[in-house]
Design a protein around this motif. Sequence first.
Motif: not given
Length: 142
Positions: A25, A27-28, A41-45, A48, A51, A72
């Motif tokens: 996990n 994102r940037r 981080l990316s949000g949870d499936t 979104s 996190c 995040s």
Amino acid sequence: EDWPTLYPGLGGEGLTFNADFEGGNLRRVRRDKSGALEILLSGDTNRSSYCQWFFFEVTVSEPISLRFRIVSLSKPAPTFLEGQRVVACGPREKAWRRAGHDYAYFPNRYGMDGKNRRYTLAFSLSLEVGTTRLAHFYPYLY
């Protein structure tokens, strides 16, 4: 602000990041002028805007001490405030261990969907040459 983006991409300054594996996990990653890493981080499936967990790896070309700021996170009162620490598995390690020092957890200026407040988990960690995996808690993989 002109902060170099290290992930996604090829990395830079002797640092490479990866989360292209089961449970990964990330994102940037950007590096600010002080040298600290700002991690998004990316949000949870299917959720979104939520996190709280992370799992990624960082590869370094020389020993280095880094300041990580994961910006995040969504919980206002996580177990990090009670002494929880991230876990790491370094290049020559076979088992996960608690890692890092100089921890802080605080609200930040970011939001998801323009409304939900975000929080920052900040900590410092010394890394050896090679790849180290970092996670919110001991990973469970199939």
